[in-house]
Design a protein around this motif. Sequence first.
Motif, PDB file in Angstrom:
ATOM      1  N   CYS A   1       0.635  -1.293   0.036  1.00  0.00           N
ATOM      2  CA  CYS A   1      -0.075   0.270  -0.291  1.00  0.00           C
ATOM      3  C   CYS A   1       0.724   1.717   0.232  1.00  0.00           C
ATOM      4  O   CYS A   1       0.842   2.437  -0.792  1.00  0.00           O
ATOM      5  N   SER A   2       2.123   1.123   1.054  1.00  0.00           N
ATOM      6  CA  SER A   2       3.008   2.400   0.572  1.00  0.00           C
ATOM      7  C   SER A   2       3.000   2.773  -0.416  1.00  0.00           C
ATOM      8  O   SER A   2       3.657   3.810  -1.104  1.00  0.00           O
ATOM      9  N   ALA A   3       4.017   1.241  -1.265  1.00  0.00           N
ATOM     10  CA  ALA A   3       4.589   1.347  -2.690  1.00  0.00           C
ATOM     11  C   ALA A   3       3.306   2.502  -3.426  1.00  0.00           C
ATOM     12  O   ALA A   3       3.737   3.252  -4.390  1.00  0.00           O
ATOM     13  N   LEU A   4       2.671   1.654  -3.778  1.00  0.00           N
ATOM     14  CA  LEU A   4       1.597   2.187  -4.619  1.00  0.00           C
ATOM     15  C   LEU A   4       0.778   3.475  -4.107  1.00  0.00           C
ATOM     16  O   LEU A   4       0.651   4.551  -5.118  1.00  0.00           O
ATOM     17  N   GLU A   5       0.638   4.227  -2.986  1.00  0.00           N
ATOM     18  CA  GLU A   5       0.548   5.848  -2.579  1.00  0.00           C
ATOM     19  C   GLU A   5       2.423   6.190  -3.604  1.00  0.00           C
ATOM     20  O   GLU A   5       1.855   7.333  -3.586  1.00  0.00           O
ATOM     21  N   ALA A   6       3.232   5.983  -2.736  1.00  0.00           N
ATOM     22  CA  ALA A   6       4.208   6.356  -3.472  1.00  0.00           C
ATOM     23  C   ALA A   6       4.457   6.259  -5.154  1.00  0.00           C
ATOM     24  O   ALA A   6       4.814   6.796  -5.934  1.00  0.00           O
ATOM     25  N   GLY A   7       3.739   5.555  -5.800  1.00  0.00           N
ATOM     26  CA  GLY A   7       3.409   5.275  -6.889  1.00  0.00           C
ATOM     27  C   GLY A   7       2.307   6.124  -8.447  1.00  0.00           C
ATOM     28  O   GLY A   7       2.274   5.601  -8.768  1.00  0.00           O
ATOM     29  N   GLY A   8       1.897   6.945  -6.681  1.00  0.00           N
ATOM     30  CA  GLY A   8       0.960   7.765  -7.287  1.00  0.00           C
ATOM     31  C   GLY A   8      -0.440   7.632  -7.424  1.00  0.00           C
ATOM     32  O   GLY A   8      -1.471   7.975  -7.885  1.00  0.00           O
ATOM     33  N   PHE A   9      -0.708   6.593  -6.734  1.00  0.00           N
ATOM     34  CA  PHE A   9      -2.021   5.926  -6.605  1.00  0.00           C
ATOM     35  C   PHE A   9      -2.338   6.374  -5.305  1.00  0.00           C
ATOM     36  O   PHE A   9      -1.697   6.985  -4.013  1.00  0.00           O
TER      37      PHE A   9
ATOM     38  N   CYS B   1      -8.943  -0.094  -3.807  1.00  0.00           N
ATOM     39  CA  CYS B   1      -9.189  -0.584  -2.105  1.00  0.00           C
ATOM     40  C   CYS B   1      -8.941  -1.380  -1.608  1.00  0.00           C
ATOM     41  O   CYS B   1      -8.570  -2.481  -2.356  1.00  0.00           O
ATOM     42  N   ARG B   2      -9.226  -2.184  -0.706  1.00  0.00           N
ATOM     43  CA  ARG B   2      -8.887  -3.320  -0.115  1.00  0.00           C
ATOM     44  C   ARG B   2     -10.578  -4.319  -0.084  1.00  0.00           C
ATOM     45  O   ARG B   2     -11.061  -3.080   0.141  1.00  0.00           O
ATOM     46  N   ASP B   3     -10.385  -5.641  -0.285  1.00  0.00           N
ATOM     47  CA  ASP B   3     -11.598  -5.719  -0.844  1.00  0.00           C
ATOM     48  C   ASP B   3     -12.034  -6.280   0.858  1.00  0.00           C
ATOM     49  O   ASP B   3     -12.096  -6.962   2.171  1.00  0.00           O
ATOM     50  N   PRO B   4     -13.848  -5.905   0.929  1.00  0.00           N
ATOM     51  CA  PRO B   4     -14.033  -6.250   2.213  1.00  0.00           C
ATOM     52  C   PRO B   4     -14.050  -7.599   2.527  1.00  0.00           C
ATOM     53  O   PRO B   4     -14.486  -7.528   4.081  1.00  0.00           O
ATOM     54  N   HIS B   5     -13.806  -8.120   1.498  1.00  0.00           N
ATOM     55  CA  HIS B   5     -14.282 -10.026   2.427  1.00  0.00           C
ATOM     56  C   HIS B   5     -13.059 -11.125   2.671  1.00  0.00           C
ATOM     57  O   HIS B   5     -12.027 -11.334   3.246  1.00  0.00           O
ATOM     58  N   CYS B   6     -11.826  -9.954   1.836  1.00  0.00           N
ATOM     59  CA  CYS B   6      -9.954 -11.000   1.493  1.00  0.00           C
ATOM     60  C   CYS B   6      -9.582 -10.198   2.051  1.00  0.00           C
ATOM     61  O   CYS B   6      -9.754  -8.824   1.164  1.00  0.00           O
ATOM     62  N   ARG B   7      -8.672 -10.161   3.003  1.00  0.00           N
ATOM     63  CA  ARG B   7      -7.635  -8.925   4.026  1.00  0.00           C
ATOM     64  C   ARG B   7      -6.893  -8.763   2.626  1.00  0.00           C
ATOM     65  O   ARG B   7      -6.107  -8.010   3.129  1.00  0.00           O
ATOM     66  N   ASP B   8      -5.854  -9.956   2.356  1.00  0.00           N
ATOM     67  CA  ASP B   8      -4.861  -9.250   1.516  1.00  0.00           C
ATOM     68  C   ASP B   8      -5.412  -9.361  -0.215  1.00  0.00           C
ATOM     69  O   ASP B   8      -4.316  -9.170  -0.954  1.00  0.00           O
TER      70      ASP B   8
END
Length: 511
Positions: A98-106, A121-128
Amino acid sequence: MSLAMVMLYDLQDIKFIPRKRPSSDPVERLADVVEMERYLNSSRTKLAASLARCRIRSGLLSIDAVLPESVRKRRERASSLPLFAWVNSLKTCLEDVCSALEAGGFSEVNGLEQLQGAAFCRDPHCRDLLAFPSRLRGRLYGSPLFIHRRLLVQDKCRTLALKCMSPLLAKGSNLLLAGALSASSIAHAAALAASHSAHVYICRASHMGPQRGELQRCLSDMGCKNVRLLPELFTELEPSDMLLYRVQVILLMPPCSASGVSDPVQFLLAESGDLDLLPGFSRGSLSSQKLADLEDRQTQYLTHAMMLPKVREVVYCTCSVRREENEDVVERALKLGGGARHQPFRVKPLALSSISMSPGGGADDPFFRTSPSEDSNGCFVAWLTMELDPEEEVQKVLERAAARGLLADGVGGVEASRPPKTTRRRRMGSVTLGTRPAARPRGSSMRQVHSQEVPEAGSQPGGSLKGPVSKRSSRRKVGKRKAAKRASKAKTGSLDPSPFLRWPRPNTVNQ
């Protein structure tokens, strides 16, 4: 032929413009794909003109109108589906990705309905599991996270099946996968099994030929170290194979009609499915003969899984919404039973507390199912567990306890099989522990007591110490008599007794 159809469809989708690839592309391309792409690009002008003539002759406004109505509706639904990718825990963690995605403009949003632009976004049913807009597919495939296998694309229905299987794994028990499996699905199963110190065995698919070596390299790049590819087909595995004696959980994903998938062609290619199904997908439905063959193969898979000796749990998963491939296959396999196995299997409701998704069939439905929607494809999952007889299970527990020596006198008719203890002996004799030695007579030394023979092991306590004198005791008596004679001579002054006596020599001073 199937490869040519897929690549021709991709070529017309990009308006017959040759696809440009960067020179630094790390993805290794197959020789067959490169050759077929070269042939199609050399004839792309003729192919485009022929396709235009067919469209004008049929009075169609676009090439999409050539497809049946059912196929067009499924394609429209597939265009709105998010792109799902799971975090490879073998190489990284969720927070780092998640940190790498935010650093890449997401930017991270809170739900699927907010996926607009460069968002995830994080899926509400599967954590990973992470969700992205499908139009960002090309950008994501070129990102370092995907190139270095830290993020792996996987359909959500496959992730749900693996999450259903995960609570069944126990420490030291291995997992067997069989069916149409992609490298991403295998790596996901390996990551779940690694947390339980378990190994994953993969059976060879009937349509897998030279792809086997490529699959092995791909799994190695994904960080899988607990995966072993078996050379046999799943139905060729012998129940007597010692390799399967630690396999307690089997996950079956046999080939199916993919009637619950919005884009079956893309799904078939992503999950390494049987390419012989592609002509039926282009027509919108499979033939009755092909459907019957799929049902027979699914029943054969499930029946053979219940025949393996140590298997306790079987998870059966399809991406079909047809009852003939789901409930009917499970019922038919349960009637056939596990062959020579005496213990039958039964369907057990899945514990989906970690997924937080209720089955679509109602509260009393033992199966887990999802219907095709704008958020995910449809799937069906059944959990079959061995039904043990309570009395026989108690008897087996008592037998294992007796074999380990935990039952001293036997319980429930089970005699203890603990081996007798080895008799421990004293160093100076053969007195058995637990027997009280005879009291030493007054005025006698310990050397005199041990010069007599003690009772042998197994004799009754308090027995007589008299018996045949051993050679060692005889030598001691002879030595004592000689010492007594020398001592008597020393008293008469004929011999200095000091070298022969056991007490210290007195210090004498010559006057």
